[in-house]
Design a protein around this motif. Structure first.
Motif, PDB file in Angstrom:
ATOM      1  N   GLN A 113     -70.362 -35.888 -30.416  1.00 40.60           N
ATOM      2  CA  GLN A 113     -70.556 -34.876 -29.424  1.00 40.60           C
ATOM      3  C   GLN A 113     -71.807 -34.154 -29.640  1.00 40.60           C
ATOM      4  OE1 GLN A 113     -67.990 -34.569 -27.652  1.00 40.60           O
ATOM      5  NE2 GLN A 113     -68.153 -32.726 -26.631  1.00 40.60           N
ATOM      6  N   VAL A 114     -72.210 -33.693 -28.636  1.00 34.00           N
ATOM      7  CA  VAL A 114     -73.750 -33.204 -28.424  1.00 34.00           C
ATOM      8  C   VAL A 114     -73.281 -31.512 -28.125  1.00 34.00           C
ATOM      9  CG1 VAL A 114     -75.966 -32.625 -27.160  1.00 34.00           C
ATOM     10  CG2 VAL A 114     -74.804 -35.120 -27.847  1.00 34.00           C
ATOM     11  N   GLN A 115     -74.013 -30.699 -28.635  1.00 28.36           N
ATOM     12  CA  GLN A 115     -73.689 -29.129 -28.607  1.00 28.36           C
ATOM     13  C   GLN A 115     -74.854 -28.692 -27.618  1.00 28.36           C
ATOM     14  OE1 GLN A 115     -72.958 -30.004 -31.857  1.00 28.36           O
ATOM     15  NE2 GLN A 115     -71.182 -30.584 -31.071  1.00 28.36           N
ATOM     16  N   LEU A 116     -74.899 -28.148 -26.406  1.00 26.33           N
ATOM     17  CA  LEU A 116     -75.775 -27.785 -25.674  1.00 26.33           C
ATOM     18  C   LEU A 116     -75.934 -26.202 -25.248  1.00 26.33           C
ATOM     19  CD1 LEU A 116     -75.145 -30.669 -23.094  1.00 26.33           C
ATOM     20  CD2 LEU A 116     -76.840 -30.526 -25.009  1.00 26.33           C
ATOM     21  N   VAL A 117     -76.984 -25.649 -25.455  1.00 27.75           N
ATOM     22  CA  VAL A 117     -77.110 -24.195 -24.852  1.00 27.75           C
ATOM     23  C   VAL A 117     -78.061 -23.961 -23.928  1.00 27.75           C
ATOM     24  CG1 VAL A 117     -77.360 -21.975 -25.870  1.00 27.75           C
ATOM     25  CG2 VAL A 117     -76.134 -23.629 -27.152  1.00 27.75           C
ATOM     26  N   GLU A 118     -77.927 -23.462 -22.896  1.00 25.35           N
ATOM     27  CA  GLU A 118     -78.847 -23.312 -21.797  1.00 25.35           C
ATOM     28  C   GLU A 118     -79.467 -21.924 -22.069  1.00 25.35           C
ATOM     29  OE1 GLU A 118     -75.623 -25.606 -19.653  1.00 25.35           O
ATOM     30  OE2 GLU A 118     -75.681 -23.933 -21.220  1.00 25.35           O
ATOM     31  N   SER A 119     -80.757 -21.618 -21.548  1.00 25.34           N
ATOM     32  CA  SER A 119     -81.481 -20.409 -21.364  1.00 25.34           C
ATOM     33  C   SER A 119     -82.422 -20.284 -20.230  1.00 25.34           C
ATOM     34  CB  SER A 119     -81.988 -20.080 -22.843  1.00 25.34           C
ATOM     35  OG  SER A 119     -83.149 -20.989 -23.003  1.00 25.34           O
ATOM     36  N   GLY A 120     -82.832 -19.282 -19.955  1.00 27.45           N
ATOM     37  CA  GLY A 120     -83.992 -19.054 -18.830  1.00 27.45           C
ATOM     38  C   GLY A 120     -83.535 -18.927 -17.466  1.00 27.45           C
ATOM     39  N   GLY A 121     -82.297 -18.602 -17.348  1.00 33.20           N
ATOM     40  CA  GLY A 121     -81.795 -18.140 -16.060  1.00 33.20           C
ATOM     41  C   GLY A 121     -82.141 -16.661 -15.681  1.00 33.20           C
ATOM     42  N   GLY A 122     -82.041 -16.228 -14.540  1.00 28.73           N
ATOM     43  CA  GLY A 122     -82.298 -15.054 -14.222  1.00 28.73           C
ATOM     44  C   GLY A 122     -82.296 -14.635 -12.794  1.00 28.73           C
ATOM     45  N   LEU A 123     -83.050 -13.493 -12.319  1.00 29.38           N
ATOM     46  CA  LEU A 123     -83.163 -13.236 -10.927  1.00 29.38           C
ATOM     47  C   LEU A 123     -84.674 -13.204 -10.623  1.00 29.38           C
ATOM     48  CD1 LEU A 123     -82.089 -11.628  -8.258  1.00 29.38           C
ATOM     49  CD2 LEU A 123     -82.697  -9.415  -9.527  1.00 29.38           C
ATOM     50  N   VAL A 124     -84.565 -14.122  -9.428  1.00 30.76           N
ATOM     51  CA  VAL A 124     -86.131 -14.289  -8.844  1.00 30.76           C
ATOM     52  C   VAL A 124     -85.902 -14.065  -7.410  1.00 30.76           C
ATOM     53  CG1 VAL A 124     -85.737 -16.882  -8.831  1.00 30.76           C
ATOM     54  CG2 VAL A 124     -88.137 -15.868  -9.027  1.00 30.76           C
ATOM     55  N   GLN A 125     -87.317 -13.845  -6.806  1.00 30.51           N
ATOM     56  CA  GLN A 125     -87.345 -13.777  -5.533  1.00 30.51           C
ATOM     57  C   GLN A 125     -87.514 -14.927  -4.770  1.00 30.51           C
ATOM     58  OE1 GLN A 125     -90.695 -10.813  -4.748  1.00 30.51           O
ATOM     59  NE2 GLN A 125     -89.217  -9.162  -4.715  1.00 30.51           N
ATOM     60  N   THR A 126     -87.226 -15.086  -3.398  1.00 28.47           N
ATOM     61  CA  THR A 126     -87.290 -16.330  -2.925  1.00 28.47           C
ATOM     62  C   THR A 126     -88.863 -16.804  -2.954  1.00 28.47           C
ATOM     63  OG1 THR A 126     -85.552 -15.872  -1.118  1.00 28.47           O
ATOM     64  CG2 THR A 126     -87.481 -17.390  -0.536  1.00 28.47           C
ATOM     65  N   GLY A 127     -89.198 -18.110  -3.162  1.00 24.17           N
ATOM     66  CA  GLY A 127     -90.653 -18.696  -3.385  1.00 24.17           C
ATOM     67  C   GLY A 127     -90.779 -18.614  -4.790  1.00 24.17           C
ATOM     68  N   GLY A 128     -90.202 -18.030  -5.718  1.00 22.27           N
ATOM     69  CA  GLY A 128     -90.511 -17.835  -7.124  1.00 22.27           C
ATOM     70  C   GLY A 128     -90.206 -19.221  -7.878  1.00 22.27           C
ATOM     71  N   SER A 129     -90.433 -18.994  -9.223  1.00 19.94           N
ATOM     72  CA  SER A 129     -90.469 -20.292 -10.303  1.00 19.94           C
ATOM     73  C   SER A 129     -89.453 -19.636 -11.425  1.00 19.94           C
ATOM     74  CB  SER A 129     -91.516 -20.680 -10.649  1.00 19.94           C
ATOM     75  OG  SER A 129     -92.039 -21.241  -9.499  1.00 19.94           O
ATOM     76  N   LEU A 130     -88.682 -20.441 -11.830  1.00 21.54           N
ATOM     77  CA  LEU A 130     -87.825 -20.440 -13.268  1.00 21.54           C
ATOM     78  C   LEU A 130     -87.996 -21.584 -14.064  1.00 21.54           C
ATOM     79  CD1 LEU A 130     -84.820 -18.466 -12.114  1.00 21.54           C
ATOM     80  CD2 LEU A 130     -86.538 -17.616 -13.752  1.00 21.54           C
ATOM     81  N   ARG A 131     -88.011 -21.549 -15.413  1.00 20.39           N
ATOM     82  CA  ARG A 131     -87.886 -22.853 -16.159  1.00 20.39           C
ATOM     83  C   ARG A 131     -86.669 -22.461 -16.966  1.00 20.39           C
ATOM     84  NH1 ARG A 131     -91.094 -25.615 -20.889  1.00 20.39           N
ATOM     85  NH2 ARG A 131     -90.779 -24.193 -22.162  1.00 20.39           N
ATOM     86  N   LEU A 132     -85.818 -23.386 -16.752  1.00 15.09           N
ATOM     87  CA  LEU A 132     -84.369 -23.339 -17.631  1.00 15.09           C
ATOM     88  C   LEU A 132     -84.638 -24.410 -18.743  1.00 15.09           C
ATOM     89  CD1 LEU A 132     -81.746 -23.817 -14.897  1.00 15.09           C
ATOM     90  CD2 LEU A 132     -82.897 -21.681 -15.602  1.00 15.09           C
ATOM     91  N   SER A 133     -84.027 -24.100 -20.073  1.00 10.51           N
ATOM     92  CA  SER A 133     -84.125 -24.999 -21.092  1.00 10.51           C
ATOM     93  C   SER A 133     -82.630 -25.165 -21.788  1.00 10.51           C
ATOM     94  CB  SER A 133     -84.908 -24.065 -22.110  1.00 10.51           C
ATOM     95  OG  SER A 133     -86.016 -23.828 -22.014  1.00 10.51           O
ATOM     96  N   CYS A 134     -82.686 -26.145 -22.119  1.00  8.07           N
ATOM     97  CA  CYS A 134     -81.206 -26.822 -22.704  1.00  8.07           C
ATOM     98  C   CYS A 134     -81.423 -27.131 -24.094  1.00  8.07           C
ATOM     99  CB  CYS A 134     -80.634 -27.810 -21.706  1.00  8.07           C
ATOM    100  SG  CYS A 134     -79.162 -28.465 -22.498  1.00  8.07           S
TER     101      CYS A 134
END
Length: 124
Positions: free
Chosen positions: A1-22
């Motif tokens: 079994q693998v344990q996974l934890v995401e991060s990096g989400g949030g609020l951004v305007q249209t056209g913007g960027s985000l990077r999610l990590s796991c």
């Protein structure tokens, strides 16, 4: 079994960027295919992107192709999703998943290990 934890989400305007990590712990990620899925309110969970453990091949849902990039750092046991040119329609809870032999499988129930998800909200 693998344990996974995401991060990096949030609020951004249209056209913007985000990077999610796991971040993964437990078993070594190098033998697992990895994927990102998302679920918008009132909708079913859907496939976003996947990366294979052999050779690092990638594939994407048509809706994100050319805007999102999936990558992995095996040394850090971490999966990433770079999201550019975000649209309001990308608003969802994003979850990472891991499973052996699932690179070509877009059905969420075929993937065995999941993170808790991270909220991405794109304001229009």
């Amino acid at each position: 079994q693998v344990q996974l934890v995401e991060s990096g989400g949030g609020l951004v305007q249209t056209g913007g960027s985000l990077r999610l990590s796991c971040a993964a712990s437990g078993r070594v990620l190098s033998s697992y295919d990895m994927g990102w899925f998302r679920q918008a309110p009132g909708k079913e969970r859907e496939f976003v992107a996947a990366i294979s453990w052999i050779g690092g091949s990638t594939r994407y849902a048509d809706s994100v192709k050319g805007r999102f990039t999936i990558s992995r750092d095996s040394a850090k046991n971490t999966l990433y999703l770079q999201m550019n040119s975000l649209k309001h329609a990308d608003t969802a809870v994003y979850s990472c998943a891991a499973e052996r032999g699932r690179y070509y499988n877009s059905r969420p129930h075929k993937w065995g290990s999941w993170g808790q998800g991270t909220q991405v909200t794109v304001s229009s």
